[in-house]
Design an enzyme around this catalytic site. Structure first.
Site, mmCIF file in Angstrom:
data_model
loop_
_atom_site.group_PDB
_atom_site.id
_atom_site.type_symbol
_atom_site.label_atom_id
_atom_site.label_comp_id
_atom_site.label_asym_id
_atom_site.label_seq_id
_atom_site.Cartn_x
_atom_site.Cartn_y
_atom_site.Cartn_z
ATOM 1 N N LYS A 81 0.854 -1.187 0.000
ATOM 2 C CA LYS A 81 0.000 0.000 0.000
ATOM 3 C C LYS A 81 0.890 1.237 0.000
ATOM 4 C CE LYS A 81 -3.845 1.682 2.925
ATOM 5 N NZ LYS A 81 -4.610 1.293 4.148
ATOM 6 N N SER A 155 -9.297 1.071 3.469
ATOM 7 C CA SER A 155 -8.558 1.946 2.571
ATOM 8 C C SER A 155 -7.538 1.205 1.724
ATOM 9 C CB SER A 155 -7.854 3.035 3.389
ATOM 10 O OG SER A 155 -6.929 2.464 4.313
ATOM 11 N N SER A 179 -9.371 -1.365 7.531
ATOM 12 C CA SER A 179 -8.859 -1.238 6.169
ATOM 13 C C SER A 179 -8.161 -2.487 5.651
ATOM 14 C CB SER A 179 -7.881 -0.058 6.085
ATOM 15 O OG SER A 179 -8.558 1.141 6.364
#
Length: 610
Positions: A81, A155, A179
């Site tokens: 990420k 996320s 997330s």
């Protein structure tokens, strides 16, 4: 003809096996070429590796391997990420105005590279890891991997997407409010949200620094656990003030039929399909576990505190001057949330912290009565169009069963749980107290094997992992038992009452002799190693939490003790040994091959004489 460079949908074991065939670099080059070709239309990626960097990484790994290093992830590609640093790569947190060039790897990335993994790309996210939707990014919304009209979840949207589509076998995300779990549930993959402080957050752009976790996405539970253990490293990260040492007291597996708490009243916000899918999963769970309904009010109140309380100010702090100097660079939904942090006072924080502690204590007490909690990963899913109309309300709904987890210091594992009638995935999440990550994973593997769902969105069939020799669980000692501590025997409770778990039944090397000791209650054997005329003796291997090992040994009477025992495959584990002097009055029962056979023979003799 099968193309050896075609890697779509490969899991970790596939990659580990294939990268030994001499075509490892070519395989990575082929993968990168495909990813770059599709990069413009694939919003899951923010950045991809350069060919020259990929080749240099491979050459370094080859040199290390030739020097004799063991690289368990040799040449395995992975993604992270883009709020996690990688040396020489920009870190954007999905905000170009915030971007900076990372000077060193985040600790988790360094650990994975040390294990031989190769970073192939950085993935899209809800900006500054603020959101559970996967739409709050200037790089574009990441669509659901099953139906592009729906959200991917966030996320960690990009990381979940690239794993679900089988582009890489695993990816790192982060998890503050869910997330690392919601995107797993929406994309039919596994999301491991570790105990806070197990995986270092050094080199991670903070969302709420006191709550953040680095999470792992994979196609299988086995892969997620293996990656997490490697990413965690051997010792806590001294550069991360939130890193913690494993207490070595927690169970390493759930019982054969665990007691799982489940909310007495479940909320699905009118989503009948998700409700029906969870009802099916619940029925499947009841074949593996006892479900116990509990009052969920403390969990719900704590979940609400995350965004309605002063922890929002941590997100405000993380953005620094950008919030005032360039607010237009921030996604409108993110800005609306994060800008509220300035409204909280120190008094607000302490009032909320006191309430958090009270609720956490209630939750810990409730979980002490069961082995784990099971909840829907998300109560509902929304289309991209719906999310545009109600970006905050629907995001909040997604966090119903996730937002409380880090506030209460819990571990969690998101698992695939079948499909809705419209073909979208549904998920369940197992939640337990801190440091039960491996215990959840052990049950998660059982669940995934029973479900046997396709892997992610790849349509590849799930196959039961091969029976590889597993090392002792972190924080546990592997112990071989040969007699009264065997399953079903009188002293087995001394193991189970200390949260030990059975690993496997096996045999010793063929140089042991087994004796029935005289005048012992309950009857006990003596195992001794001999120079010749030995035999293989049946034993059970148990993983015992290390902090309980001393108390267990304290209960062992003379002439027995604990020493090193060699198994038939050459492994050396701790096991019961016997003082030679006691063998003078003992009965040699080696020919029976194990203690159970001896007890069975004794029982036959008793029945015959009765």
């Amino acid at each position: 003809m099968h193309n050896p460079l075609q890697t779509s949908g490969w899991n970790l074991a596939d990659w580990q096996a294939a990268q030994k065939d001499g075509q490892g670099l070519q395989r990575l080059q082929a993968l990168l070429a495909v990813l770059k070709k599709d990069q413009e239309k694939d919003t899951a990626w923010i950045a991809l590796a350069e060919v020259s960097g990929l080749e240099a990484d491979w050459q370094q790994l080859e040199a290390r391997q030739q020097a004799g290093e063991t690289l368990p992830l040799m040449g395995v590609p992975f993604a992270i990420k883009d709020n996690i640093d990688a040396k020489g790569w920009p870190t954007t947190a999905a905000c170009p105005a915030f971007s900076y060039q990372a000077e060193k790897d985040a600790q988790v990335v360094a650990e994975l590279k040390q294990a031989g993994a190769i970073l192939i790309g950085k993935t899209n996210l809800d900006q500054f890891a603020t959101g559970l939707v996967g739409t709050r990014s200037p790089y574009g919304a990441v669509p659901n991997s099953f139906n592009p009209d729906y959200v991917s979840g966030g996320s960690s949207s990009g990381s979940a997407s690239v794993v679900a589509r089988g582009l890489v076998p695993f990816a790192l995300g982060t998890d503050t409010a869910g997330s690392g779990r919601v995107p797993a549930g929406f994309n039919n993959i596994v999301g491991l949200k570790p105990t806070r402080g197990w995986l270092s957050t050094s080199g991670v752009v903070p969302a709420c620094r006191t709550l953040d976790c680095v999470s792992v996405f994979a196609l299988t539970v086995e892969d997620a656990l293996q990656v997490a253990e490697l990413a965690a490293g051997a010792t806590p990260d001294a550069s991360d003030p939130w890193s913690r040492t494993h207490p070595q007291t927690t169970p390493v597996a759930l019982p054969e039929r665990p007691r799982l708490a489940i909310p007495a009243n479940l909320e699905f916000f009118g989503d009948r399909q998700m409700q029906t899918a969870f009802a099916k999963a619940r029925a499947e769970l009841e074949t593996l576990a006892e479900l116990v309904e509990i009052d969920f009010s403390a969990f719900s109140e704590l979940a609400a505190l995350l965004y309605q309380g002063p922890w929002v100010a941590e997100r405000t702090h993380a953005l620094g001057s950008l919030l005032d100097q360039d607010p237009s660079a921030i996604d409108p939904s993110v800005y609306k949330i994060v800008s509220q942090g300035v409204d909280f006072s120190a008094l607000d924080y302490f009032a909320a912290e006191y309430r958090r502690q009270e609720l956490s204590r209630q939750i810990q007490q409730q979980l002490a009565e069961v082995d784990a909690l099971v909840v829907p990963t998300s109560p509902t899913i929304r289309t991209l169009a719906e999310m545009e109309k109600e970006p905050l309300v629907y995001n909040s709904q997604f966090g119903t069963y996730t937002n409380f987890t880090n506030l209460a210091d819990l571990s969690a594992l998101a698992l695939p749980a079948g499909f809705r009638d419209d073909g979208l995935p549904a998920g369940i999440t197992l939640i337990a107290t801190a440091w039960q990550d491996r215990a959840l994973a052990e049950f998660g593997q059982r669940w995934q094997a029973q479900q046997a769902l396709p892997l992610g969105a790849t349509q590849r069939e799930y196959s039961t992992p091969s029976q590889r020799i597993r090392p002792p669980a972190p924080g546990a000692v592997r112990l071989a038992v040969v007699g009264a501590h065997l399953t079903g025997m009188p002293l087995n409770f001394q193991l189970t009452s200390r949260d030990a778990r059975l690993v496997e039944a096996t045999e010793t090397a063929a140089d042991y002799r087994l004796y029935a000791l005289a005048n012992t209650t309950p009857p006990k054997p003596g195992l001794v190693k001999v120079a010749d005329q030995g035999a293989a003796i049946k034993v059970e291997l148990w993983d015992l939490p290390l902090a309980h090992f001393g108390a267990f040994v304290e209960e062992i009477p003379q002439p027995l003790g604990i020493g090193n025992l060699t198994l038939k495959d050459g492994r050396v584990v701790k096991g019961f040994i016997c003082e030679p002097l006691a063998l003078q009055s003992a009965t040699d029962i080696t020919h029976l091959g194990g203690w159970r056979a001896y007890i069975a023979e004794l029982n036959k003799q008793k029945e015959a004489s009765a």
